[in-house]
Design a protein around this motif. Sequence first.
Motif, PDB file in Angstrom:
ATOM      1  N   MET A   1       0.850  -1.179   0.000  1.00  0.00           N
ATOM      2  CA  MET A   1       0.000   0.000   0.000  1.00  0.00           C
ATOM      3  C   MET A   1       0.896   1.242   0.000  1.00  0.00           C
ATOM      4  N   ASP A   2       0.488   2.232  -0.740  1.00  0.00           N
ATOM      5  CA  ASP A   2       1.182   3.509  -0.849  1.00  0.00           C
ATOM      6  C   ASP A   2       1.356   4.127   0.548  1.00  0.00           C
ATOM      7  N   ALA A   3       2.493   4.796   0.777  1.00  0.00           N
ATOM      8  CA  ALA A   3       2.791   5.384   2.091  1.00  0.00           C
ATOM      9  C   ALA A   3       1.745   6.429   2.493  1.00  0.00           C
ATOM     10  N   LYS A   4       1.290   7.238   1.546  1.00  0.00           N
ATOM     11  CA  LYS A   4       0.301   8.261   1.921  1.00  0.00           C
ATOM     12  C   LYS A   4      -1.043   7.623   2.265  1.00  0.00           C
ATOM     13  N   PHE A   8      -2.703   7.981   5.909  1.00  0.00           N
ATOM     14  CA  PHE A   8      -4.071   8.506   5.979  1.00  0.00           C
ATOM     15  C   PHE A   8      -4.994   7.533   6.717  1.00  0.00           C
ATOM     16  N   THR A   9      -4.876   6.248   6.434  1.00  0.00           N
ATOM     17  CA  THR A   9      -5.730   5.272   7.135  1.00  0.00           C
ATOM     18  C   THR A   9      -5.390   5.205   8.620  1.00  0.00           C
ATOM     19  N   LYS A  39     -15.280   4.848   9.037  1.00  0.00           N
ATOM     20  CA  LYS A  39     -15.003   3.494   8.541  1.00  0.00           C
ATOM     21  C   LYS A  39     -15.252   3.403   7.040  1.00  0.00           C
ATOM     22  N   ASN A  40     -16.300   4.049   6.574  1.00  0.00           N
ATOM     23  CA  ASN A  40     -16.583   4.086   5.140  1.00  0.00           C
ATOM     24  C   ASN A  40     -15.490   4.845   4.387  1.00  0.00           C
ATOM     25  N   LEU A  41     -15.041   5.941   4.961  1.00  0.00           N
ATOM     26  CA  LEU A  41     -13.959   6.717   4.367  1.00  0.00           C
ATOM     27  C   LEU A  41     -12.700   5.864   4.240  1.00  0.00           C
ATOM     28  N   LYS A  42     -12.387   5.123   5.270  1.00  0.00           N
ATOM     29  CA  LYS A  42     -11.200   4.264   5.247  1.00  0.00           C
ATOM     30  C   LYS A  42     -11.289   3.250   4.100  1.00  0.00           C
ATOM     31  N   GLN A  43     -12.442   2.633   3.944  1.00  0.00           N
ATOM     32  CA  GLN A  43     -12.617   1.666   2.863  1.00  0.00           C
ATOM     33  C   GLN A  43     -12.522   2.328   1.491  1.00  0.00           C
ATOM     34  N   GLY A  48      -9.041   3.097  -3.321  1.00  0.00           N
ATOM     35  CA  GLY A  48      -8.557   4.064  -4.306  1.00  0.00           C
ATOM     36  C   GLY A  48      -9.659   4.869  -4.954  1.00  0.00           C
ATOM     37  N   GLN A  49     -10.782   5.023  -4.263  1.00  0.00           N
ATOM     38  CA  GLN A  49     -11.930   5.712  -4.832  1.00  0.00           C
ATOM     39  C   GLN A  49     -12.204   7.079  -4.213  1.00  0.00           C
ATOM     40  N   LEU A  50     -11.247   7.599  -3.452  1.00  0.00           N
ATOM     41  CA  LEU A  50     -11.431   8.903  -2.815  1.00  0.00           C
ATOM     42  C   LEU A  50     -11.316  10.011  -3.852  1.00  0.00           C
ATOM     43  N   GLN A  51     -12.290  10.889  -3.863  1.00  0.00           N
ATOM     44  CA  GLN A  51     -12.280  12.018  -4.786  1.00  0.00           C
ATOM     45  C   GLN A  51     -11.189  13.003  -4.357  1.00  0.00           C
ATOM     46  N   PRO A  52     -10.455  13.583  -5.288  1.00  0.00           N
ATOM     47  CA  PRO A  52      -9.400  14.532  -4.925  1.00  0.00           C
ATOM     48  C   PRO A  52      -9.973  15.811  -4.331  1.00  0.00           C
ATOM     49  N   SER A  53      -9.201  16.403  -3.420  1.00  0.00           N
ATOM     50  CA  SER A  53      -9.639  17.644  -2.779  1.00  0.00           C
ATOM     51  C   SER A  53      -9.183  18.870  -3.560  1.00  0.00           C
ATOM     52  N   HIS A  54      -8.140  18.704  -4.362  1.00  0.00           N
ATOM     53  CA  HIS A  54      -7.529  19.821  -5.084  1.00  0.00           C
ATOM     54  C   HIS A  54      -7.109  20.926  -4.120  1.00  0.00           C
TER      55      HIS A  54
END
Length: 91
Positions: A1-4, A8-9, A39-43, A48-54
């Motif tokens: 898993m990526d370090a970021k 984040f998790t 918990k939903n955010l973590k999943q 890899g489905q988190l929308q970017p914040s920009h």
Amino acid sequence: MDAKITEFTQLIDQAIDSAEQIDQEEQSDRLDNLIAVLKNLKQTVIAGQLQPSHGTSTLGLAREVADWIESLDSPLLSAVGAVEDYYQKHF
């Protein structure tokens, strides 16, 4: 898993732990909802489905918690603030 993703998790897990340590007598619905959202955010992050914040969008967690938490220097508010900050800086 990526370090970021890993970092984040871990921040999300810390926020969940902080929420679970609060006496749920008065805020049980709000705490239960917050824990479910985290918990939903973590999943979502792991998938890899988190929308970017920009750099501008937020998750709304700190605002939500600030609306009902009694102490603005609470560990829970700090934990969700760290999640929000990391999201804005790294996603």
